[in-house]
Scaffold this motif. Structure first.
Motif, PDB file in Angstrom:
ATOM      1  N   MET A   1      51.798  35.275  39.594  1.00 36.68           N
ATOM      2  CA  MET A   1      51.041  36.303  40.318  1.00 36.68           C
ATOM      3  C   MET A   1      50.362  35.668  41.526  1.00 36.68           C
ATOM      4  O   MET A   1      49.574  34.746  41.395  1.00 36.68           O
ATOM      5  CB  MET A   1      50.011  36.928  39.380  1.00 36.68           C
ATOM      6  N   GLU A   2      50.698  36.164  42.717  1.00 36.81           N
ATOM      7  CA  GLU A   2      50.125  35.576  43.919  1.00 36.81           C
ATOM      8  C   GLU A   2      48.684  36.037  44.121  1.00 36.81           C
ATOM      9  O   GLU A   2      48.273  37.065  43.617  1.00 36.81           O
ATOM     10  CB  GLU A   2      50.963  35.921  45.141  1.00 36.81           C
ATOM     11  N   ASN A   3      47.936  35.249  44.853  1.00 37.62           N
ATOM     12  CA  ASN A   3      46.556  35.612  45.161  1.00 37.62           C
ATOM     13  C   ASN A   3      46.367  35.478  46.674  1.00 37.62           C
ATOM     14  O   ASN A   3      46.413  34.382  47.211  1.00 37.62           O
ATOM     15  CB  ASN A   3      45.586  34.682  44.417  1.00 37.62           C
ATOM     16  N   ILE A   4      46.197  36.594  47.345  1.00 36.16           N
ATOM     17  CA  ILE A   4      46.071  36.583  48.801  1.00 36.16           C
ATOM     18  C   ILE A   4      44.796  35.857  49.225  1.00 36.16           C
ATOM     19  O   ILE A   4      44.764  35.167  50.231  1.00 36.16           O
ATOM     20  CB  ILE A   4      46.079  38.027  49.348  1.00 36.16           C
ATOM     21  N   GLY A   5      43.745  35.998  48.440  1.00 34.01           N
ATOM     22  CA  GLY A   5      42.494  35.326  48.773  1.00 34.01           C
ATOM     23  C   GLY A   5      41.567  36.217  49.582  1.00 34.01           C
ATOM     24  O   GLY A   5      41.947  37.274  50.079  1.00 34.01           O
ATOM     25  N   LYS A   6      40.348  35.789  49.703  1.00 38.50           N
ATOM     26  CA  LYS A   6      39.334  36.575  50.421  1.00 38.50           C
ATOM     27  C   LYS A   6      39.526  36.423  51.923  1.00 38.50           C
ATOM     28  O   LYS A   6      39.808  35.334  52.417  1.00 38.50           O
ATOM     29  CB  LYS A   6      37.935  36.098  50.017  1.00 38.50           C
ATOM     30  N   GLY A 205      39.747  40.905  44.162  1.00 39.36           N
ATOM     31  CA  GLY A 205      38.689  40.197  44.864  1.00 39.36           C
ATOM     32  C   GLY A 205      38.217  40.863  46.136  1.00 39.36           C
ATOM     33  O   GLY A 205      37.270  40.388  46.751  1.00 39.36           O
ATOM     34  N   ARG A 206      38.862  41.956  46.541  1.00 39.92           N
ATOM     35  CA  ARG A 206      38.402  42.645  47.753  1.00 39.92           C
ATOM     36  C   ARG A 206      37.065  43.333  47.487  1.00 39.92           C
ATOM     37  O   ARG A 206      36.847  43.909  46.418  1.00 39.92           O
ATOM     38  CB  ARG A 206      39.425  43.685  48.196  1.00 39.92           C
ATOM     39  N   ASP A 207      36.185  43.279  48.465  1.00 35.39           N
ATOM     40  CA  ASP A 207      34.890  43.935  48.336  1.00 35.39           C
ATOM     41  C   ASP A 207      35.064  45.454  48.357  1.00 35.39           C
ATOM     42  O   ASP A 207      35.679  46.004  49.268  1.00 35.39           O
ATOM     43  CB  ASP A 207      33.955  43.520  49.480  1.00 35.39           C
ATOM     44  N   ILE A 208      34.535  46.109  47.348  1.00 38.39           N
ATOM     45  CA  ILE A 208      34.545  47.568  47.301  1.00 38.39           C
ATOM     46  C   ILE A 208      33.213  48.021  47.894  1.00 38.39           C
ATOM     47  O   ILE A 208      32.209  48.185  47.195  1.00 38.39           O
ATOM     48  CB  ILE A 208      34.714  48.073  45.856  1.00 38.39           C
ATOM     49  N   ASP A 209      33.181  48.212  49.217  1.00 36.32           N
ATOM     50  CA  ASP A 209      31.916  48.390  49.921  1.00 36.32           C
ATOM     51  C   ASP A 209      31.968  49.571  50.894  1.00 36.32           C
ATOM     52  O   ASP A 209      32.928  50.360  50.897  1.00 36.32           O
ATOM     53  CB  ASP A 209      31.543  47.098  50.656  1.00 36.32           C
ATOM     54  N   ASN A 225      39.763  56.063  43.739  1.00 37.44           N
ATOM     55  CA  ASN A 225      41.060  55.396  43.512  1.00 37.44           C
ATOM     56  C   ASN A 225      41.062  53.931  43.921  1.00 37.44           C
ATOM     57  O   ASN A 225      42.084  53.252  43.777  1.00 37.44           O
ATOM     58  CB  ASN A 225      42.162  56.117  44.285  1.00 37.44           C
ATOM     59  N   GLN A 226      39.956  53.433  44.451  1.00 32.14           N
ATOM     60  CA  GLN A 226      39.939  52.071  44.976  1.00 32.14           C
ATOM     61  C   GLN A 226      39.572  51.056  43.889  1.00 32.14           C
ATOM     62  O   GLN A 226      38.403  50.708  43.700  1.00 32.14           O
ATOM     63  CB  GLN A 226      38.984  51.981  46.172  1.00 32.14           C
ATOM     64  N   TYR A 227      40.577  50.634  43.164  1.00 30.55           N
ATOM     65  CA  TYR A 227      40.405  49.605  42.142  1.00 30.55           C
ATOM     66  C   TYR A 227      41.652  48.735  42.113  1.00 30.55           C
ATOM     67  O   TYR A 227      42.718  49.118  42.604  1.00 30.55           O
ATOM     68  CB  TYR A 227      40.133  50.229  40.765  1.00 30.55           C
ATOM     69  N   ASP A 228      41.533  47.547  41.516  1.00 32.73           N
ATOM     70  CA  ASP A 228      42.630  46.586  41.567  1.00 32.73           C
ATOM     71  C   ASP A 228      43.637  46.815  40.444  1.00 32.73           C
ATOM     72  O   ASP A 228      43.498  47.728  39.621  1.00 32.73           O
ATOM     73  CB  ASP A 228      42.089  45.146  41.571  1.00 32.73           C
ATOM     74  N   ARG A 229      44.647  45.966  40.417  1.00 28.25           N
ATOM     75  CA  ARG A 229      45.777  46.145  39.503  1.00 28.25           C
ATOM     76  C   ARG A 229      45.360  46.083  38.028  1.00 28.25           C
ATOM     77  O   ARG A 229      45.957  46.760  37.184  1.00 28.25           O
ATOM     78  CB  ARG A 229      46.857  45.095  39.796  1.00 28.25           C
TER      79      ARG A 229
END
Length: 309
Positions: A1-6, A205-209, A225-229
């Motif tokens: 599983m890849e991680n794009i990073g912040k 890891g994306r900020d939900i802001d 709907n803004q949540y991760d996998r």
């Protein structure tokens, strides 16, 4: 599983400043985007009316980011994505399928021709898309097997236990809410039936802001709907699905999307551009810190789940 990073801090602030400048330059348009009653059907009607090829029966009307692993043309990549979703759904002869948010029904025509599914019912909230899709299905001679209608993903106008498969190709992020759609999909599936989705969502890891909220509104994506996998899978479980699979295809979608928007921005028709990820690949980070940030999603997965027998 890849991680794009912040995303680096300096890119975050650059992107925020662009949003502020857009509002200063054209406040009336920005208010139009952000008003409470702005609906997804309005967004896609506006997009469709800008397409000079909309009524040309010889030009495909695909409307997704595409799967570019082996394809180098937009239409080819979009068809490849539909085939990948068909594989995940295990579409097969005899299946009765509900396709939700079908766009212009290109995938439905493909699935009948290539997977030989028995019948497809399609529902879509954008009336213009339904009208054009019905015309395209009629020209293909498939009106007896593909039935398209205006309808809501969260209030599906079908009986319980009606379908072998339910599909949603790159549209569930618009549903208000996606979780309500999961409940409806479970209801209309027969025991042993399968739900399959190709979907966009925030990366891990994306900020939900606040800034994500603004961009979500402009893209007609309900903030719920803004949540991760990981949360996505948990919500499928919550609504009764089992044998859930989540397959990331980021590397074959987003790098090509960087080139797609760059070329279309120069005035090149999407049907004429060529993208070869083997020769020119800007990487996932290039999408995530720019278009991915502004479009309010930067993760792309194929999900599936089954209704217990």
């Amino acid at each position: 599983m890849e991680n794009i990073g912040k995303i680096p801090f300096n890119y975050e602030w650059r992107n925020r400043w662009i949003i502020i400048q857009d509002f200063i330059r054209n406040p009336f348009q920005e208010i139009w985007f952000l008003r409470d009653k702005f609906e997804v059907s309005e967004l896609y009607t506006r997009i469709a009316k800008r397409d000079r090829d909309l009524h040309d029966p010889n030009i495909p009307q695909w409307l997704n980011f595409g799967y570019w692993k082996e394809e180098t043309t937009y239409d080819g990549a979009c068809a490849a994505l539909a085939r990948k979703l068909g594989e995940i759904a295990e579409l097969s002869p005899g299946d009765k399928v509900l396709d939700v948010g079908f766009g212009f029904a290109e995938q439905d025509i493909l699935w009948v021709r290539e997977n030989n599914v028995d019948a497809i019912t399609g529902i879509n909230t954008t009336e213009l898309q339904v009208e054009i899709a019905q015309e395209r299905v009629a020209r293909a001679g498939l009106t007896e097997r593909i039935n398209l209608q205006v309808g809501s993903a969260t209030e599906i106008p079908c009986e319980d236990n009606s379908f072998d498969k339910v599909t949603a190709l790159e549209c569930a992020f618009h549903f208000n809410t996606r979780e309500d759609f999961f409940a409806e999909a479970f209801r209309v599936l027969r025991p042993g039936g399968k739900l399959a989705l190709a979907d966009c969502l925030p990366r891990m890891g994306r900020d939900i802001d606040f800034w994500l909220r603004v961009n979500s509104k402009k893209m007609c994506i309900p903030f719920a709907n803004q949540y991760d996998r990981h949360t996505y899978v948990e919500k499928l479980k919550k609504h009764g699905f089992v044998n859930i699979q989540a397959r990331s295809i980021n590397e074959y979608v987003w790098p090509a999307a960087v080139r797609y928007f760059a070329e279309v921005g120069k005035g090149i028709s999407k049907h004429e551009l060529a993208i070869d990820l083997q020769k020119d690949n800007p990487g996932l980070e290039a999408w995530s810190r720019d278009r991915g940030w502004f479009m309010a999603f930067d993760d792309y997965l194929l999900f599936s789940g089954e209704k217990p027998d």
